[in-house]
Design an enzyme around this catalytic site. Structure first.
Site, short mmCIF file in Angstrom:
data_model
loop_
_atom_site.label_atom_id
_atom_site.label_comp_id
_atom_site.label_asym_id
_atom_site.label_seq_id
_atom_site.Cartn_x
_atom_site.Cartn_y
_atom_site.Cartn_z
N GLU A 17 0.95 -1.22 0.09
CA GLU A 17 -0.03 0.12 -0.01
C GLU A 17 0.75 1.29 0.04
OE1 GLU A 17 -2.49 1.84 -0.21
OE2 GLU A 17 -4.50 0.23 0.02
N ASN A 153 -10.40 4.44 2.28
CA ASN A 153 -9.15 4.50 1.27
C ASN A 153 -9.13 5.59 0.46
OD1 ASN A 153 -7.26 2.26 1.03
ND2 ASN A 153 -8.94 0.92 1.07
N ASP A 202 -10.25 0.77 -3.90
CA ASP A 202 -9.15 0.66 -3.09
C ASP A 202 -8.24 2.05 -3.17
OD1 ASP A 202 -6.91 0.31 -1.04
OD2 ASP A 202 -7.40 -1.99 -1.44
#
Length: 290
Positions: A17, A153, A202
């Site tokens: 991430e 997100n 996301d």
């Protein structure tokens, strides 16, 4: 057919991430949240290094005065890498000890907008909507601007800085907030809604033409959407759990994507970092002024 290249490493991310392109270091940074690692890849020679972190780490953002800010499980921290040093700025959610920071970006005013989510072992269907959207001001003040989110997100900013995009991956909803001239946010407005059984929205970023690029977890793709919400294109990836997307390089024409290897021991590319030839050009990210 769009070219997709996995970046070869001896390991893979449990939950990749937090992508950041650093022009001043000519390097790409990203995090492995559950692996508690911060990664760095030089774009000059693709040499990769990492730092172990004391807690789950969601993201990294540059400070204008040098160093970085990172989002750990327990809050916002200043970070210096050489020598390694962490200094707590503040915990935005001390009353929610089961939460962690998840994703963030800085805006043109040098503020950091960061979302949170539950940090638990049970399936996400059982998680409470205890996540929120916080702002870290350059003065160090932390304020809450949205609430009732499960998996916060994004976020992403339109190229002109007038729109903040944010999402709750759990319910597949992307919202917009107008950023007013005085820096305050307008009301939350629904923008895109997705069927999460086909992939959950996301990490996100915008290109210079205003297109919103979204990584789809369990969707095996990134996709571009026009500012009015119309889908423009999709790019397939060879593993399903796609988590974040970022433009990098001197001309911001190189796209990188992270993924998650958690629960996919039989998938050799799960948790890999990928480079995509998207044909788009990004916008230089902002730094934190504090």
């Amino acid at each position: 057919m769009t070219a997709v290249r996995p970046i070869l490493r001896d390991t893979r991310d449990v939950l990749g991430e937090g992508l950041l392109w650093s022009a001043r270091e000519n390097a790409l940074f990203w995090t492995d949240i559950l692996g508690r690692k911060l990664w760095r890849m030089s774009l000059a020679d693709e040499q990769i290094s990492h730092w172990d972190m004391p807690e789950a780490i969601g993201w990294i953002i540059e400070r204008a005065r040098g160093g970085f800010v990172v989002g750990l499980q327990s809050g916002f921290y200043r970070l210096d890498l050489e020598p390694f040093r962490l200094e707590l700025i503040g915990n935005p959610q001390p009353e929610r000890p089961g939460n962690r920071l998840n994703d963030a970006k800085a805006d043109a005013r040098g503020r950091i907008w960061a979302g949170s989510m539950p940090f638990a072992d049970q399936p996400s269907t059982n998680w409470p909507a205890s996540g929120a959207l916080y702002c870290l001001d350059p003065t160090g003040e932390i304020t809450r601007h949205d609430d009732g989110i499960t998996i916060a997100n994004g976020p992403a900013f339109s190229p002109d800085g007038t729109v903040l995009y944010h999402t709750d991956s759990r319910i597949g909803q992307v919202w917009t907030f107008a950023i007013n001239a005085d820096g305050t946010l307008g009301p939350r407005k629904p923008h895109l809604q997705f069927d999460t059984s086909k992939g959950a929205p996301d990490g996100m970023t915008c290109d210079r033409d205003g297109g919103l690029w979204i990584a789809f977890y369990n969707g095996s793709k990134v996709a571009r959407f026009e500012p009015d919400g119309r889908i423009d294109r999709e790019i397939a990836l060879p593993t399903p759990q796609i988590t974040n997307v970022c433009f990098a390089g001197a001309d911001l024409s190189r796209m990188f994507v992270t993924s998650a290897g958690d629960g996919r021991s039989d998938d050799a590319l799960a948790g890999a970092l990928f480079e995509i030839q998207s044909g788009a050009v990004g916008v230089l990210g902002h730094q934190y002024f504090g």
